[in-house]
Every structure is written in structure tokens, then in C-alpha cells.
Motif scaffolding. Structure first.
Motif, PDB file in Angstrom:
ATOM      1  N   ARG A   1      67.646  -1.379  46.104  1.00 42.95           N
ATOM      2  CA  ARG A   1      66.623  -1.044  44.809  1.00 42.95           C
ATOM      3  C   ARG A   1      66.901   0.454  44.697  1.00 42.95           C
ATOM      4  NH1 ARG A   1      60.409  -2.753  44.190  1.00 42.95           N
ATOM      5  NH2 ARG A   1      60.033  -1.548  42.157  1.00 42.95           N
ATOM      6  N   GLU A   2      67.044   0.880  43.342  1.00 42.82           N
ATOM      7  CA  GLU A   2      67.282   2.152  42.794  1.00 42.82           C
ATOM      8  C   GLU A   2      66.241   3.107  43.482  1.00 42.82           C
ATOM      9  OE1 GLU A   2      68.295   4.359  38.671  1.00 42.82           O
ATOM     10  OE2 GLU A   2      67.839   2.162  38.410  1.00 42.82           O
ATOM     11  N   GLY A   3      66.624   4.232  43.721  1.00 48.52           N
ATOM     12  CA  GLY A   3      65.665   5.218  44.110  1.00 48.52           C
ATOM     13  C   GLY A   3      65.402   5.280  45.603  1.00 48.52           C
ATOM     14  N   ASN A   4      65.472   3.989  46.224  1.00 48.45           N
ATOM     15  CA  ASN A   4      65.321   4.089  47.938  1.00 48.45           C
ATOM     16  C   ASN A   4      66.368   4.975  48.381  1.00 48.45           C
ATOM     17  OD1 ASN A   4      64.236   3.191  50.100  1.00 48.45           O
ATOM     18  ND2 ASN A   4      64.915   1.160  50.015  1.00 48.45           N
ATOM     19  N   TYR A   5      65.972   5.598  49.514  1.00 48.29           N
ATOM     20  CA  TYR A   5      67.038   6.479  50.293  1.00 48.29           C
ATOM     21  C   TYR A   5      66.993   6.405  51.649  1.00 48.29           C
ATOM     22  CZ  TYR A   5      62.763   9.271  51.255  1.00 48.29           C
ATOM     23  OH  TYR A   5      61.577   9.787  51.500  1.00 48.29           O
ATOM     24  N   LEU A   6      67.882   6.710  52.328  1.00 51.65           N
ATOM     25  CA  LEU A   6      68.132   6.783  53.617  1.00 51.65           C
ATOM     26  C   LEU A   6      67.329   7.737  54.380  1.00 51.65           C
ATOM     27  CD1 LEU A   6      72.213   6.120  53.595  1.00 51.65           C
ATOM     28  CD2 LEU A   6      70.359   4.535  54.522  1.00 51.65           C
ATOM     29  N   GLU A   7      66.359   7.509  55.201  1.00 51.79           N
ATOM     30  CA  GLU A   7      65.540   8.653  55.496  1.00 51.79           C
ATOM     31  C   GLU A   7      65.524   8.827  57.258  1.00 51.79           C
ATOM     32  OE1 GLU A   7      62.101  10.345  56.826  1.00 51.79           O
ATOM     33  OE2 GLU A   7      62.419   8.416  57.644  1.00 51.79           O
ATOM     34  N   THR A   8      65.442  10.037  57.584  1.00 53.18           N
ATOM     35  CA  THR A   8      65.877  10.832  58.835  1.00 53.18           C
ATOM     36  C   THR A   8      64.762  10.031  60.045  1.00 53.18           C
ATOM     37  OG1 THR A   8      67.136  12.504  57.828  1.00 53.18           O
ATOM     38  CG2 THR A   8      65.863  12.829  60.254  1.00 53.18           C
ATOM     39  N   SER A   9      63.348  10.277  59.643  1.00 56.94           N
ATOM     40  CA  SER A   9      62.476  10.270  60.485  1.00 56.94           C
ATOM     41  C   SER A   9      62.551   8.666  61.035  1.00 56.94           C
ATOM     42  CB  SER A   9      61.049  10.596  60.222  1.00 56.94           C
ATOM     43  OG  SER A   9      60.563   9.722  59.174  1.00 56.94           O
ATOM     44  N   CYS A  10      62.477   7.620  60.153  1.00 62.71           N
ATOM     45  CA  CYS A  10      62.684   6.289  60.702  1.00 62.71           C
ATOM     46  C   CYS A  10      63.825   5.981  61.581  1.00 62.71           C
ATOM     47  CB  CYS A  10      62.190   5.350  59.766  1.00 62.71           C
ATOM     48  SG  CYS A  10      63.498   4.902  58.381  1.00 62.71           S
ATOM     49  N   SER A  11      64.885   6.612  61.087  1.00 61.55           N
ATOM     50  CA  SER A  11      66.341   6.236  61.869  1.00 61.55           C
ATOM     51  C   SER A  11      66.108   6.752  63.067  1.00 61.55           C
ATOM     52  CB  SER A  11      67.487   6.975  60.961  1.00 61.55           C
ATOM     53  OG  SER A  11      67.364   6.341  59.677  1.00 61.55           O
ATOM     54  N   ALA A  12      65.727   8.243  63.365  1.00 60.85           N
ATOM     55  CA  ALA A  12      65.453   8.721  64.775  1.00 60.85           C
ATOM     56  C   ALA A  12      64.450   7.802  65.486  1.00 60.85           C
ATOM     57  CB  ALA A  12      65.083   9.858  64.539  1.00 60.85           C
ATOM     58  N   MET A  13      63.487   7.102  64.823  1.00 58.44           N
ATOM     59  CA  MET A  13      62.627   6.369  65.642  1.00 58.44           C
ATOM     60  C   MET A  13      63.150   5.167  66.051  1.00 58.44           C
ATOM     61  SD  MET A  13      59.044   6.956  63.100  1.00 58.44           S
ATOM     62  CE  MET A  13      58.140   8.177  63.458  1.00 58.44           C
TER      63      MET A  13
ATOM     64  N   CYS B   1      61.151  12.419  55.097  1.00 57.04           N
ATOM     65  CA  CYS B   1      59.915  12.184  54.230  1.00 57.04           C
ATOM     66  C   CYS B   1      58.644  13.155  54.702  1.00 57.04           C
ATOM     67  CB  CYS B   1      59.470  10.839  54.153  1.00 57.04           C
ATOM     68  SG  CYS B   1      58.039  10.840  53.421  1.00 57.04           S
ATOM     69  N   LYS B   2      58.307  14.054  53.976  1.00 58.29           N
ATOM     70  CA  LYS B   2      57.154  15.055  54.442  1.00 58.29           C
ATOM     71  C   LYS B   2      56.017  14.103  54.567  1.00 58.29           C
ATOM     72  CE  LYS B   2      54.813  19.042  52.852  1.00 58.29           C
ATOM     73  NZ  LYS B   2      55.067  19.871  54.191  1.00 58.29           N
ATOM     74  N   VAL B   3      55.575  13.293  54.008  1.00 60.16           N
ATOM     75  CA  VAL B   3      54.193  12.582  54.151  1.00 60.16           C
ATOM     76  C   VAL B   3      54.232  11.347  53.564  1.00 60.16           C
ATOM     77  CG1 VAL B   3      52.926  13.789  52.450  1.00 60.16           C
ATOM     78  CG2 VAL B   3      51.764  13.064  54.467  1.00 60.16           C
ATOM     79  N   ALA B   4      53.364  10.572  53.853  1.00 63.10           N
ATOM     80  CA  ALA B   4      53.126   9.083  53.055  1.00 63.10           C
ATOM     81  C   ALA B   4      51.936   8.662  53.498  1.00 63.10           C
ATOM     82  CB  ALA B   4      54.248   8.111  52.986  1.00 63.10           C
TER      83      ALA B   4
ATOM     84  N   PHE C   1      56.134   1.101  45.472  1.00 65.66           N
ATOM     85  CA  PHE C   1      57.503   1.439  45.535  1.00 65.66           C
ATOM     86  C   PHE C   1      57.749   2.971  45.257  1.00 65.66           C
ATOM     87  CE2 PHE C   1      62.007   2.259  44.581  1.00 65.66           C
ATOM     88  CZ  PHE C   1      62.653   1.630  45.842  1.00 65.66           C
ATOM     89  N   SER C   2      57.273   3.402  43.796  1.00 66.11           N
ATOM     90  CA  SER C   2      57.456   4.365  43.242  1.00 66.11           C
ATOM     91  C   SER C   2      56.703   5.862  43.979  1.00 66.11           C
ATOM     92  CB  SER C   2      57.177   4.330  41.824  1.00 66.11           C
ATOM     93  OG  SER C   2      55.920   4.294  41.723  1.00 66.11           O
ATOM     94  N   TYR C   3      55.684   5.197  44.654  1.00 64.53           N
ATOM     95  CA  TYR C   3      54.902   6.371  45.274  1.00 64.53           C
ATOM     96  C   TYR C   3      55.702   6.886  46.404  1.00 64.53           C
ATOM     97  CZ  TYR C   3      52.280   8.383  49.058  1.00 64.53           C
ATOM     98  OH  TYR C   3      51.881   9.174  50.131  1.00 64.53           O
ATOM     99  N   TYR C   4      55.991   5.754  47.349  1.00 63.11           N
ATOM    100  CA  TYR C   4      56.969   6.284  48.678  1.00 63.11           C
ATOM    101  C   TYR C   4      58.258   6.778  48.339  1.00 63.11           C
ATOM    102  CZ  TYR C   4      54.093   2.859  51.326  1.00 63.11           C
ATOM    103  OH  TYR C   4      52.976   2.462  52.022  1.00 63.11           O
ATOM    104  N   ILE C   5      58.838   6.745  47.418  1.00 65.84           N
ATOM    105  CA  ILE C   5      60.231   7.568  47.339  1.00 65.84           C
ATOM    106  C   ILE C   5      60.101   8.603  46.269  1.00 65.84           C
ATOM    107  CG2 ILE C   5      61.421   5.313  47.060  1.00 65.84           C
ATOM    108  CD1 ILE C   5      61.749   5.728  43.895  1.00 65.84           C
ATOM    109  N   SER C   6      58.637   8.902  45.907  1.00 66.86           N
ATOM    110  CA  SER C   6      58.440  10.306  45.276  1.00 66.86           C
ATOM    111  C   SER C   6      57.897  11.322  46.161  1.00 66.86           C
ATOM    112  CB  SER C   6      57.326   9.872  44.126  1.00 66.86           C
ATOM    113  OG  SER C   6      55.901   9.775  44.692  1.00 66.86           O
ATOM    114  N   GLU C   7      57.297  11.125  47.291  1.00 67.70           N
ATOM    115  CA  GLU C   7      57.016  12.101  48.021  1.00 67.70           C
ATOM    116  C   GLU C   7      58.123  13.038  48.651  1.00 67.70           C
ATOM    117  OE1 GLU C   7      54.168  13.037  48.801  1.00 67.70           O
ATOM    118  OE2 GLU C   7      52.657  11.377  48.996  1.00 67.70           O
TER     119      GLU C   7
END
Length: 369
Positions: free
Chosen positions: A264-276, A325-328, A340-346
Motif C-alpha cells: 500500500r502506498e505510503g507504508n514504510y519499513l519501520e525500525t522498532s518493530c523490526s528490532a522487536m 516511528c515516534k509514537v502511535a 492507515f493515513s494516521y499510522y503513516i503520518s506520525e
């Protein structure tokens, strides 16, 4: 194992040193992020024989807990599960030192849960300001701490409560389409983000699922195989890990902010969940809950990808972990609708403790293998 232990150690030590340099003694406040970072640095110190790291952690906590065991900055009447997370490192300090200041602080946090509001099935509200809501995040904030407390005090009721809550919220947030868990559940279906039938929030947020899986792994380590809930919990753990690895990006070896919407457009690879997920999988292997031949590469590849592509060195030689991601969250003011737009906008930031902590914990688990 193909990932060299020296690579793991060097990256972890560099990141830990940066955190220590930019967070001098007395600068940290009592919150869940502080607890996560200090617990991670504590384990780095133990795993890689760096006693100065453990002393740093002790000094930071001693700025937050006075001689009477009173926690500076803690507010029980908020009934906020996040406030309990720092109890994990306090409990480690108590186990090592037997200092009754630390014990008193732990008892304060345990007592909060005796009065904390709950759903009809006994799940703790995430916070008083989020009534009737259970967020996956919250299971990590209190679950491993309470289980460890139950272990050292012999309080089986503590442990049973945590186990039941882990099982219950899995059932409440389970997504039939992908075998993953949605971020949160609203018992009353009051929230705009809550499905009117299931009460679930709409998406699988990577870090929320990461929190839950970390809670599972840590609690399973504490309770052991003879516990009455072990069989059901390990089944949940193994199913989630089996499904999570199917969403690991085959090219980058990381996971997405919204885990299952990889295209989905706008989704991105995120560091914290990948580390978790790297941490969770590595720990699952170490504890004999996951088949090493099937899973080790997923944990190693993610850690190596983070170390190679998400760490930046500045001109002073400090290492910084980026792409976090700083916060959600959900609800609140201004209202977070869980779209979806909220999660990718933080905002996406560097060196946030919620990414650094799991990265350091993953390093410890991989090193132990």
C-alpha cells in the motif's frame, strides 16, 4: 549461526554508548521509554561484560527512587499501565542488591494493579483516560514485570492473571485474514476506531504486535514448561511467529509500519518493530520454542539490516539508530482514528528509546545464541 558475534557486540556497544552520552545521570524521567532503555542497557552490560553500563543504570534509577522507595514522577491515580514498565529494571536491581528501596517501589507498582480498572473479562484498561480499552502495548508494560514478581515472591495468582490476560486479548484482537493481532480492542465499542461488532481497531500496527510478542516471550521465559498456561501460550507464540515471518520484506529483511499492507502506498519499513521481531525470534530459539533451522535467518537478517542500513555515525563518532516511528496511539486529543493515513503520518525519528531498546535486546539474544 552466520552473524558474527563481534558484529553484534560492536553495534550494540556503540549504540549503548551513544545513549549514555546523550542521557546523563539524572536526565531521565519515570516513564515506559526510560524503563525500556535502561533494561536494555542493563542486559547489554550483563551479556557483554560491561559493568559500567550496569552502574549507569543503577545511578539513573537511584535518581528516580528516593531512600524511602518513593518513585519520583509516578502517579498512581492515572492508572496508566505504561507507568509500570520501569518496574522491570527496578526488580532486576532488587534481585541483585536486595535493597529494600527497590522492593518498596515494586510493591507500589504491584499495588496499582490491585485497584486498576478492568474489563468484564479482567483485562486492565490501558489507562484511566482510555476506559474499557485494551491495547497490545499494555501487555508488555505490566505482563513480564508482574510474572517475574510472582516468580520471586511465589505468588502464583500474579502469574495466572498475566497468562489469562495474554490469552484473552489475543482472542479479542485476532485478525482471521492474516493470523496477526490488531492494535487494540474496545469492550464497549464506544470509540470511533472500534469495529461495531468486534470492537477491534482497524489495522495491525507493527510495534503494537511487537510489544505483545515481546510480552509473550518474556512471560514464557519466566513461567516455564510446567505452568498450566504454558501449552496454550507457546501455541500462540509459535503461530504468531510463523505468520510474522511471512510479512518480512524479502529484499530489505525488515517489517512494515502496517505489517500486512506491504504494497500500500505510503507504508514504510519501520525500525522498532523490526528490532522487536528480531528479539522475539532469537529469544524463542534460545528458549527452545522455535526451530533454529527455520527461524534463525529471519532474526539475523533483520538485525544485520538494521545495523547496516539504519545506523548512522555522526562526525563525533556516535552511532544513531534511524527510521523509528515516534509514537502511535488511539483516541485522545487531538483524536487518533486508527486509520492507515494516521499510522503513516506520525513522525519518523532517530534514537527513540522504543527502537533503541528492542535493538539492544535483540543484540543480547543473538549473542547468546
Amino acid at each position: 549461526m552466520s552473524l558474527d558475534k563481534k558484529i553484534i557486540e560492536n553495534n550494540a556497544i556503540n549504540i549503548a554508548n551513544t545513549m549514555i552520552a546523550v542521557n546523563p545521570i539524572g536526565s531521565l524521567k519515570w516513564n515506559y521509554e526510560t524503563g525500556l532503555l535502561l533494561l536494555a542497557i542493563w542486559h547489554i552490560g550483563k551479556t557483554f561484560n560491561k559493568p559500567t553500563f550496569n552502574e549507569y543504570v543503577r545511578q539513573q534509577i537511584d535518581c528516580l527512587i528516593d531512600n524511602e522507595g518513593i518513585i519520583n514522577g509516578y502517579k498512581k491515580d492515572e492508572f496508566n499501565l505504561d507507568q509500570i514498565n520501569s518496574g522491570k529494571i527496578v526488580l532486576e536491581l532488587f534481585i541483585e542488591s536486595h535493597d529494600n528501596r527497590y522492593e518498596k517501589a515494586c510493591i507500589t507498582l504491584i499495588n496499582q494493579l490491585h485497584e486498576h480498572p478492568v474489563t468484564e473479562s479482567g483485562g486492565y484498561w490501558h489507562k484511566k483516560i482510555y476506559p474499557y480499552q485494551i491495547w497490545l502495548d499494555g501487555l508488555y508494560m505490566y505482563g513480564p514485570f508482574v510474572a517475574r514478581w510472582g516468580q520471586i515472591t511465589g505468588d502464583e495468582g500474579c502469574i495466572a492473571k498475566v497468562c489469562k490476560n495474554l490469552i484473552d486479548i489475543k482472542n479479542k484482537t485476532y485478525d482471521m485474514k492474516n493470523g496477526l493481532l490488531r492494535h487494540a480492542w474496545d469492550e464497549k465499542r464506544f470509540q470511533l476506531w472500534a469495529d461495531s461488532v468486534t470492537g477491534q481497531s482497524p489495522y495491525v500496527w507493527g510495534r503494537a504486535l511487537g510489544w505483545y510478542c515481546m510480552a509473550l516471550a518474556d512471560v514464557l521465559e519466566v513461567i516455564g514448561r510446567t505452568n498450566a498456561y504454558y501449552t496454550e501460550l507457546i501455541k500462540i507464540f509459535q503461530e504468531l511467529c510463523r505468520n510474522i515471518i511471512t510479512f518480512q520484506d524479502p529484499k530489505t529483511k525488515l517489517w512494515y509500519q502496517i505489517l500486512d499492507l506491504v504494497e500500500r502506498e505510503g507504508n514504510y519499513l519501520e525500525t522498532s518493530c523490526s528490532a522487536m521481531f528480531s528479539y522475539v525470534i532469537a529469544k524463542g530459539i534460545r528458549l527452545g520454542m522455535l526451530d533454529e533451522t527455520l527461524y534463525i535467518k529471519h532474526a539475523e537478517d533483520a538485525f544485520l539490516a538494521l545495523s547496516t542500513n539504519r545506523i548512522r555515525k555522526d562526525n563525533q563518532g556516535f552511532s544513531h539508530l534511524e527510521g523509528i516511528c515516534k509514537v502511535a496511539g488511539l483516541g485522545g486529543t487531538p483524536y487518533r482514528d486508527g486509520s492507515f493515513s494516521y499510522y503513516i503520518s506520525e513522525p519518523v525519528v532517530a534514537d527513540d528509546f522504543k527502537g533503541v531498546g528492542p535493538y539492544l535486546l535483540a543484540a543480547c539474544e543473538l549473542a547468546k545464541l
